[in-house]
Design an enzyme around this catalytic site. Structure first.
Site, short mmCIF file in Angstrom:
data_model
loop_
_atom_site.label_atom_id
_atom_site.label_comp_id
_atom_site.label_asym_id
_atom_site.label_seq_id
_atom_site.Cartn_x
_atom_site.Cartn_y
_atom_site.Cartn_z
N CYS A 132 19.58 143.27 25.54
CA CYS A 132 18.84 142.39 26.46
C CYS A 132 17.34 142.52 26.21
CB CYS A 132 19.18 142.74 27.90
SG CYS A 132 18.24 141.77 29.09
N CYS A 135 15.18 142.44 29.42
CA CYS A 135 15.23 143.70 30.20
C CYS A 135 14.40 144.79 29.53
CB CYS A 135 16.66 144.23 30.31
SG CYS A 135 17.90 143.00 30.63
N ASP A 136 14.53 144.94 28.22
CA ASP A 136 13.99 146.12 27.55
C ASP A 136 12.79 145.86 26.63
OD1 ASP A 136 15.94 147.68 28.77
OD2 ASP A 136 17.41 147.19 27.23
#
Ligand code: NAP
Length: 307
Positions: A132, A135-136
């Site tokens: 992701c 997200c990261d």
């Protein structure tokens, strides 16, 4: 019966089905195990959903879809469904500590990222291996990253990661991206992106964090090692279709086979969105599936209740 219709999954397909069903005054609940949104929540920017010419964030789009469905009175519950079984009339679902009965079901559970399946992958999840980018990605300022895959997800997310990383290698097993031309061209024109063609990842290595990927050229067999701070893998999707193993036919990957009205071989069970076997997996096609499934379910319920 507790509900006339239970929708499992609150991504674009489930939320649209919920909107249509609630608007048709069918007693409906959407069950979602995490939070409404599905995979779109992992998408930084949605550029190809009609009606939003400037684009919008994945989060904003699903938030609008959720609010829209709720405006018509659909109930959205946080609950994980552990089993789904047919009864004489309708279905019974098992949730944690509870059974729910319903006349019809729409499965809109979507899909999750396919693991790459190489040494080191599982070991370094959360320590340099990610699925992701939204997200990261922000953890990788000025980093060197490897993105694995050549489809729309890999190429789009690689472009997104250049906001943070200094260098993004896209490691692809062929010499041409699968991604649509428009997205592929944007990646090839981006001077922070370096494609590594005809190459597969054989191992992800490091001590505390990912430090390198071990590669192999599939044409020459030549091995190499690329030093990276993180690996983002986008090598396709695995459908979340286990709940209907005994109730519906699936293709060899597990995507559920339906007719064009989203019906499965079990009367009253409909399937919509990415979990369905189909040509094109987009938010727009998920929305279309959801609307069709709700309409087909409405007809099914009318016949069922008229009996
Ligand atoms: P995908 O289209 O199935 O692409 C998977 C990619 O990973 C392919 O390039 C494939 O290589 C490669 N691959 C598969 N297994 C591999 C392995 N073991 N090792 C190395 N490479 C491997 O998956 P996706 O990109 O996640 O997209 C999923 C669906 O969502 C697609 O329908 C896509 O169009 C859609 N999507 C759309 C958008 C958009 O419209 N903006 C954005 C994201 C996703 P080959 O090419 O050699 O098969």
């Amino acid at each position: 019966m507790d509900y006339e219709l239970v929708i499992i999954g609150a991504g674009p397909a489930g939320l649209t089905a919920g909107l249509y069903a609630a608007r048709a005054e069918i007693k409906t609940v959407i069950l979602e195990k995490i939070s409404p949104g599905g995979q779109v929540l992992n998408t930084d920017w949605v550029d190809n959903y009609p009606g939003f010419p400037e684009g919008l964030s994945g989060f904003d789009l699903v938030d609008k879809m959720r609010a829209h469905a709720e405006r018509f009175g659909v109930e959205i519950r946080s609950a994980e469904v552990s089993s789904l079984a047919g009864r004489d009339t309708g279905f019974e679902l098992a949730l944690a500590g509870e059974k729910v009965t319903t006349g019809a079901v729409i499965l809109a559970t979507g899909a999750h990222p396919r693991p790459l399946g190489v040494e080191g992958e599982a070991e370094f999840i959360g320590r340099g291996v990610s699925y992701c980018a939204t997200c990261d990605g922000p953890f990788y300022k000025n980093a060197t990253l490897a993105v694995v895959g050549g489809g729309d997800s890999a190429v789009e997310e690689a472009i997104y990661l250049t906001r943070f990383a200094d260098r993004v290698y896209i490691i692809h097993r062929r010499d041409k991206f699968r991604a649509v031309e428009f997205i592929a061209k944007r990646a090839l024109d981006n001077d922070k992106i370096t494609p590594v063609w005809d190459t597969v990842v054989e191992k992800i290595a490091g001590r505390e964090q990912v430090e390198a990927v071990h590669l192999k050229n599939v044409k020459t067999g030549e091995p190499s090692v690329l030093e990276v701070n993180g690996v983002f893998s986008f090598v396709g999707l695995i459908p979340d279709s286990e709940l209907v193993v005994d109730l519906a036919d699936r293709d060899d990957i597990g995507f559920v086979l339906t007719d064009e009205d989203m019906r499965t071989r079990t009367p009253g069970l409909f399937v919509a969105g990415d979990v369905r076997h189909k040509l094109l997996r987009q938010i727009s096609t998920a929305v279309g599936d959801g609307a069709t499934a709700a309409f087909a379910a409405q007809h099914y319920l009318e016949n069922l209740l008229a009996r």
